[in-house]
Design a protein around this motif. Structure first.
Motif, short mmCIF file in Angstrom:
data_model
loop_
_atom_site.label_atom_id
_atom_site.label_comp_id
_atom_site.label_asym_id
_atom_site.label_seq_id
_atom_site.Cartn_x
_atom_site.Cartn_y
_atom_site.Cartn_z
N PHE A 131 -0.11 33.75 -23.76
CA PHE A 131 -0.93 33.12 -22.88
C PHE A 131 -0.59 33.01 -21.65
O PHE A 131 -1.32 32.22 -20.91
N PRO A 146 -2.33 24.23 -23.14
CA PRO A 146 -3.22 24.09 -21.82
C PRO A 146 -3.21 22.72 -21.38
O PRO A 146 -2.85 21.85 -22.18
N TYR A 205 -13.19 30.98 -18.42
CA TYR A 205 -12.89 30.82 -19.79
C TYR A 205 -11.75 29.73 -20.09
O TYR A 205 -11.97 28.70 -20.77
N LYS A 206 -10.82 29.65 -19.29
CA LYS A 206 -9.79 28.64 -19.23
C LYS A 206 -10.29 27.34 -18.94
O LYS A 206 -9.97 26.32 -19.56
N TRP A 211 -11.98 25.93 -22.03
CA TRP A 211 -11.40 25.35 -22.92
C TRP A 211 -10.69 24.02 -22.65
O TRP A 211 -10.64 23.25 -23.44
N ASP A 248 -3.34 31.36 -19.13
CA ASP A 248 -3.03 29.96 -18.55
C ASP A 248 -3.04 30.27 -16.74
O ASP A 248 -3.18 29.28 -16.07
N TRP A 280 -1.82 27.45 -30.44
CA TRP A 280 -1.35 27.96 -28.79
C TRP A 280 0.17 28.65 -28.88
O TRP A 280 0.63 28.99 -27.97
N ASP A 339 -11.73 34.98 -16.39
CA ASP A 339 -10.70 34.43 -16.92
C ASP A 339 -10.58 32.84 -16.69
O ASP A 339 -10.05 32.07 -17.48
N TYR A 375 -7.28 33.84 -23.89
CA TYR A 375 -6.86 32.74 -22.96
C TYR A 375 -5.60 33.10 -22.03
O TYR A 375 -4.57 33.67 -22.61
#
Length: 266
Positions: A178, A188, A150-151, A154, A140, A172, A147, A138
């Protein structure tokens, strides 16, 4: 076919199968809805495979995406079988009753085998462990398409389920880089969309994203997504078992009723 007992068996068989027929149609409709509106968790599994294929090789998302199609097929079979039961009972048709008995016996066996195989499955090994491993991928401040997807997956899961991380929010802060954006954040944005009291903080997330509170927080939803789902399953375990026993009992009684009617019909 005459007599009080004969009529009782007849109308019990018709009533139970009519109710099952309606339920089967409802479940079929639910299956179609799931196909059209795919759950966010499946998106997350797919994106996890994209960013970390070497880690998630043992995890086959197709098994879970195909579950809805199995649900559609099973519900269609239930509708068909209950149709034979309804018509066979009300029309006192020996052929339809025999067909009904054979089909429901076969389904009874399949359900028992499926329950045994399902119970032997290891959710922690097939779902939790691959996601835990893929979590380190992950980013941010993602800029590349894979990517970013995927972010987004989530954040969508955490927002919809009101959860944070897999086990809990501490996932996290596990030491992985991250690449938080803004600097100082430690989780996140999906963890910080709404407070426990219902307050929308989607436009004012910084305090939440920098919070050091743990999964027992009374302000934010910092409990893990996998933990929440597992807890819900355990909370409703007795209900699920009770419903399963009820379904098996109804199927068994209907088999007996259909067999009895076959012997009564001339």
């Amino acid at each position: 076919m005459e007599g009080c007992m004969s009529n009782l068996v007849k109308y019990l068989l018709f009533t139970t199968n009519f109710l099952i027929f309606v339920l089967g149609i409802a479940v079929f409709g639910l299956g179609i809805w799931v196909v059209v509106d795919k759950p966010s968790f499946l998106d997350l599994f797919e994106e996890a495979q994209n960013v970390a294929p070497e880690i998630t090789d043992g995890f086959k998302v197709e098994i879970y995406t195909s579950a809805v199609y199995i649900l559609l097929v099973v519900s269609a079979l239930v509708v068909l079988i209950s149709f034979f039961g309804c018509c066979g009972a009300i029309k006192e048709n020996k052929c339809m009753l025999g067909t009904y008995f054979t089909l429901i016996l076969a389904m009874f066996i399949v359900m028992v085998v499926g329950a045994v195989l399902g119970y032997s499955g290891d959710l922690e090994k097939t779902i939790k462990d691959p996601l835990k491993s893929a979590l380190s991928y992950y980013k941010d401040d993602a800029t590349e398409e894979t990517d970013v997807a995927y972010k987004t997956a989530w954040n969508k899961v955490q927002e919809e389920l009101k959860c944070c991380g897999i086990d809990d929010v501490n996932d996290w802060t596990s030491g992985n880089d991250f690449q938080w954006d803004p600097t100082g954040a430690n989780k996140p944005a999906g963890c910080c969309m709404v407070k426990r009291d219902g307050t929308d903080i989607s436009n004012n997330q910084l305090a939440c994203r920098k919070s050091t509170e743990g999964p027992t927080s009374e302000v934010y939803y910092f409990k893990g997504c996998y933990t929440m789902i597992k807890d819900k399953i355990e909370e409703n375990q007795n209900l699920v078992v009770g419903v399963a026993i009820g379904v098996v009992a109804v199927m068994f009684l209907n088999m007996m009723f259909s067999f009895a009617m076959c012997t009564m019909v001339k």
